[in-house]
Write a protein that holds these residues in place. Sequence first.
Motif, PDB file in Angstrom:
ATOM      1  N   LEU A 487       0.793  -1.221   0.000  1.00 40.86           N
ATOM      2  CA  LEU A 487       0.000   0.000   0.000  1.00 40.86           C
ATOM      3  C   LEU A 487       0.826   1.271   0.000  1.00 40.86           C
ATOM      4  N   ILE A 488       2.147   1.154   0.082  1.00 34.75           N
ATOM      5  CA  ILE A 488       2.980   2.358   0.067  1.00 34.75           C
ATOM      6  C   ILE A 488       2.759   3.118  -1.242  1.00 34.75           C
ATOM      7  N   PRO A 489       2.397   4.405  -1.153  1.00 40.66           N
ATOM      8  CA  PRO A 489       2.148   5.173  -2.374  1.00 40.66           C
ATOM      9  C   PRO A 489       3.435   5.458  -3.142  1.00 40.66           C
ATOM     10  N   ILE A 490       3.326   5.495  -4.458  1.00 39.55           N
ATOM     11  CA  ILE A 490       4.461   5.814  -5.323  1.00 39.55           C
ATOM     12  C   ILE A 490       4.072   6.999  -6.207  1.00 39.55           C
ATOM     13  N   ARG A 491       4.743   8.109  -6.013  1.00 44.25           N
ATOM     14  CA  ARG A 491       4.456   9.305  -6.821  1.00 44.25           C
ATOM     15  C   ARG A 491       5.057   9.167  -8.214  1.00 44.25           C
ATOM     16  N   THR A 576       6.052   4.747   7.669  1.00 41.99           N
ATOM     17  CA  THR A 576       5.465   3.448   7.969  1.00 41.99           C
ATOM     18  C   THR A 576       5.853   3.017   9.376  1.00 41.99           C
ATOM     19  N   MET A 577       4.944   2.285  10.009  1.00 46.71           N
ATOM     20  CA  MET A 577       5.187   1.710  11.329  1.00 46.71           C
ATOM     21  C   MET A 577       4.691   0.268  11.267  1.00 46.71           C
ATOM     22  N   SER A 578       5.618  -0.636  11.008  1.00 41.56           N
ATOM     23  CA  SER A 578       5.281  -2.047  10.810  1.00 41.56           C
ATOM     24  C   SER A 578       5.550  -2.823  12.094  1.00 41.56           C
ATOM     25  N   TYR A 579       4.478  -3.105  12.827  1.00 42.59           N
ATOM     26  CA  TYR A 579       4.552  -3.824  14.110  1.00 42.59           C
ATOM     27  C   TYR A 579       5.509  -3.133  15.087  1.00 42.59           C
ATOM     28  N   SER A 580       5.573  -1.818  15.002  1.00 40.96           N
ATOM     29  CA  SER A 580       6.414  -1.061  15.928  1.00 40.96           C
ATOM     30  C   SER A 580       5.600  -0.207  16.883  1.00 40.96           C
ATOM     31  N   LEU A 581       4.458   0.319  16.419  1.00 39.25           N
ATOM     32  CA  LEU A 581       3.666   1.188  17.287  1.00 39.25           C
ATOM     33  C   LEU A 581       3.208   0.433  18.534  1.00 39.25           C
ATOM     34  N   SER A 582       2.887  -0.837  18.400  1.00 42.68           N
ATOM     35  CA  SER A 582       2.434  -1.615  19.559  1.00 42.68           C
ATOM     36  C   SER A 582       3.541  -1.831  20.579  1.00 42.68           C
ATOM     37  N   LEU A 597       6.293  14.681  10.641  1.00 41.65           N
ATOM     38  CA  LEU A 597       7.246  14.492   9.547  1.00 41.65           C
ATOM     39  C   LEU A 597       6.603  14.665   8.179  1.00 41.65           C
ATOM     40  N   LEU A 598       5.326  14.354   8.080  1.00 36.70           N
ATOM     41  CA  LEU A 598       4.676  14.230   6.778  1.00 36.70           C
ATOM     42  C   LEU A 598       4.366  15.572   6.120  1.00 36.70           C
ATOM     43  N   LYS A 599       4.371  15.535   4.785  1.00 38.13           N
ATOM     44  CA  LYS A 599       3.935  16.702   4.022  1.00 38.13           C
ATOM     45  C   LYS A 599       2.465  16.973   4.318  1.00 38.13           C
ATOM     46  N   PRO A 600       2.053  18.231   4.392  1.00 39.31           N
ATOM     47  CA  PRO A 600       0.661  18.560   4.741  1.00 39.31           C
ATOM     48  C   PRO A 600      -0.279  18.458   3.539  1.00 39.31           C
ATOM     49  N   LYS A 601      -1.559  18.683   3.808  1.00 39.63           N
ATOM     50  CA  LYS A 601      -2.610  18.829   2.791  1.00 39.63           C
ATOM     51  C   LYS A 601      -2.726  17.608   1.880  1.00 39.63           C
ATOM     52  N   GLY A 602      -2.743  16.435   2.493  1.00 43.78           N
ATOM     53  CA  GLY A 602      -2.990  15.210   1.742  1.00 43.78           C
ATOM     54  C   GLY A 602      -1.814  14.667   0.976  1.00 43.78           C
ATOM     55  N   LYS A 603      -0.665  15.315   1.062  1.00 45.12           N
ATOM     56  CA  LYS A 603       0.497  14.852   0.304  1.00 45.12           C
ATOM     57  C   LYS A 603       1.376  13.893   1.107  1.00 45.12           C
ATOM     58  N   GLY A 604       1.056  13.717   2.383  1.00 46.42           N
ATOM     59  CA  GLY A 604       1.803  12.802   3.236  1.00 46.42           C
ATOM     60  C   GLY A 604       0.929  11.651   3.680  1.00 46.42           C
ATOM     61  N   THR A 605       1.511  10.453   3.768  1.00 47.90           N
ATOM     62  CA  THR A 605       0.753   9.249   4.118  1.00 47.90           C
ATOM     63  C   THR A 605       1.430   8.506   5.260  1.00 47.90           C
ATOM     64  N   LEU A 606       0.636   8.122   6.244  1.00 41.56           N
ATOM     65  CA  LEU A 606       1.111   7.289   7.349  1.00 41.56           C
ATOM     66  C   LEU A 606       0.468   5.916   7.216  1.00 41.56           C
ATOM     67  N   GLY A 607       1.314   4.870   7.207  1.00 46.79           N
ATOM     68  CA  GLY A 607       0.817   3.499   7.145  1.00 46.79           C
ATOM     69  C   GLY A 607       1.201   2.741   8.398  1.00 46.79           C
ATOM     70  N   VAL A 608       0.213   2.117   9.029  1.00 46.22           N
ATOM     71  CA  VAL A 608       0.437   1.353  10.256  1.00 46.22           C
ATOM     72  C   VAL A 608      -0.024  -0.080  10.029  1.00 46.22           C
ATOM     73  N   MET A 685      -3.738   0.231   8.695  1.00 48.56           N
ATOM     74  CA  MET A 685      -4.406   1.520   8.563  1.00 48.56           C
ATOM     75  C   MET A 685      -3.556   2.432   7.693  1.00 48.56           C
ATOM     76  N   LEU A 686      -4.226   3.126   6.808  1.00 43.92           N
ATOM     77  CA  LEU A 686      -3.566   4.083   5.931  1.00 43.92           C
ATOM     78  C   LEU A 686      -4.274   5.412   6.122  1.00 43.92           C
ATOM     79  N   VAL A 687      -3.545   6.451   6.515  1.00 41.49           N
ATOM     80  CA  VAL A 687      -4.149   7.770   6.715  1.00 41.49           C
ATOM     81  C   VAL A 687      -3.326   8.815   5.975  1.00 41.49           C
ATOM     82  N   SER A 688      -3.975   9.898   5.615  1.00 39.16           N
ATOM     83  CA  SER A 688      -3.276  10.993   4.942  1.00 39.16           C
ATOM     84  C   SER A 688      -3.419  12.275   5.759  1.00 39.16           C
ATOM     85  N   THR A 689      -2.494  13.188   5.558  1.00 42.36           N
ATOM     86  CA  THR A 689      -2.520  14.452   6.297  1.00 42.36           C
ATOM     87  C   THR A 689      -3.668  15.331   5.812  1.00 42.36           C
ATOM     88  N   ARG A 690      -4.083  16.202   6.694  1.00 45.62           N
ATOM     89  CA  ARG A 690      -5.168  17.122   6.324  1.00 45.62           C
ATOM     90  C   ARG A 690      -4.586  18.411   5.775  1.00 45.62           C
TER      91      ARG A 690
END
Length: 690
Positions: A487-491, A576-582, A597-608, A685-690
């Motif tokens: 699911l990692i996005p590729i620009r 990304t946080m792969s079995y690390s957040l827990s 860390l992420l770019k704002p306004k939907g340009k940054g993605t956090l994957g857990v 979970m995949l979330v994007s910045t607002r």
Amino acid sequence: MGVVGWSLAAIRAGVFLALSVPLSAVFFAMSPVFHLLHMLTDSIMWFFIGKCFIYNISWEDPRIDQRLFRLSESDHVITLCSAGDNALDYILEGAKVTAVDLNPCQIALAELKMVAAQCLPYEEFFAIFALSDTALLRARYFSQLRPKMSSLGQRFWDSYVYRLKNFLYSGSSGFAAWVLFRVIFPLFGLSWIRKAVERGATREEFLREVEMHSRQVKTLCYICDKYIFKGFAAFAGVPKAQLKLGLHRSNNAETIFNIAFLESDLVRDNYFFGGYVLGRWTKECCPRYLKEHNYPKLQKYLQAGNLKLVCSSLDAFLSECADGEFTVASLLDHLDWMNAHQVNREIAHLLPKMDQQRGRLFWRSFSERLHSAPLVWLNPKRVDDTGDRVGMYFSTWIASVADSDYTLVERTQTAHLYQQGLLQNIVTGAKVVSFPFWQAFVKPHLDDSAAINQHQSTMEAFYRFQKEGYDAFRERMLHSRPLLMELIPIRKGGNMVWVDIGGGTARNLEFLPVEVVKKYFKAIYIVDISASLLEIAARRVKACGLDHIVHLVEADCTHPSVWSSLPSPGSVDVVTMSYSLSMIPDKRTAVANAVKLLKPKGKGTLGVGDFFLYNVNDHRLPPHKALLRNAEARFHRWWFANDHVHLLDPPTLRLVTASTETMWDQRFRGPIPFIPLFRPIHGVMLVSTR
């Protein structure tokens, strides 16, 4: 309705109620058979492939496609062949069509229609394919049709032409239709439907009949949802992966019945169900290519070579195509069959072959939402499919190639490279499970001046003695990691920055081909608290030749000092946080730093990707099941906490979503090595910045 009508309706209802109990008992008694058929669905389907065609008609309504595509002679459509009906519909607009299918029998069926349309007068073409005049087919096949067919088509039809009785009841889906409409419908007192269609009942008359037989309809829909759909899915060409997308709904059959039988005109317009009810098509109710006024156009474009049939997988065929060749990819419901890795692979092969300005990808799904997260990056729009006469798809999607900043690339599945013997797995597993008992004896004695906290000391002790077998053992229990990496996005433009928090041995890197990493990423940061795991990461990065891109950071991601080793806030494309957040005690700071860390306004993605305490729909469970689920959750929490793993619970997830937009949230069960029946909940979970 008069007194007589109501009396007859009451009599019918009474008779049906008297019969419904034994009928229900019969289906209940047969439930083990239906369950077995459901378990063997995919095996049965693969048995059919190469031996007969599954689809005798294409089960996607081309009227929706016509409205969206607006095809012209400048278009080139690539599609799945199915029974060839939609491909023939597309060429009526003058478009070139390439229809691909892995099943040679589907190609043979479409080829028979294609050749017959070029060789036969309209009345004979209609008699064969609409009225199933098999005697006429045999009379014309050997003299006129066979000489113009490929060897594939000849091999199939040389024998099948003698076995064919009725086109609409042929193939495995035709058999399923015959059982449903000619056997089960009459059993439930619904034989009146066929009589109504035969006599040309108006929609008003038909709706009144439905009202009179409402009990029978509801009972049949219940039986279909409970038993028939699951048992006959293989014969209808519905694999388990697709069926699973709608099993959470209890009213699939009722929805389909309402759309097909109530909202459309079964007599004059809905050739899908009208044909199956009658066993034939009429000149009024049939596919567009069987209409007399369309026949000259059909012949013209077929003779011009506008339809190409290819027996192959779509992946294999695309490798032979020129870049930018297609303007439309009509994928039917094909993507429902696939997992995330297969979706990535197929779309990655397809995108370069699409016209980069005009190209559109179109698909249907048995799910109400996007069923696979990689499709998110295509920026698809949900289609208003009001008027769809089939009713078997719960969402329809179209994506313009030019409308997305992202692309899909094929990922690498290399889990099989990290395997070890049973003894080694037992040893590694024993170290993991027994860690709480021996950790006090092996914790490193660190200098007070070292910028390392108690958590870092504990984690280093945990990993130091299992680092060599870490990846091989964890492959068998970290089931969300491969999905997260799909699911990692590729620009499209590349130049991406990726921070992998808790990246440990840098195993996540290997889910992307090295050439993809070099093409799309300018910097990757592997952040981990364990020096032992980063030793393994250093070897891996060097072996991949990525030293100039990948930076290894030994740090606690919640400590202020971490910022001296990371990119500046607001400059990262993906975290990304792969079995690390827990495993991080201070989850609030960890999530806050990741989002910062992420770019704002939907340009940054956090994957857990991690272990979760609850499933997505646990709150909908009935009370007795909810009680058991809560007890299980408490046990899971206690068991994992012994190894300093704290399952992601609702408060933690609210930290993740507080300042972001959720793009994907998927949970599923997965086993733990050597512990039978212990299947904790994994999720991505995949979330994007607002």
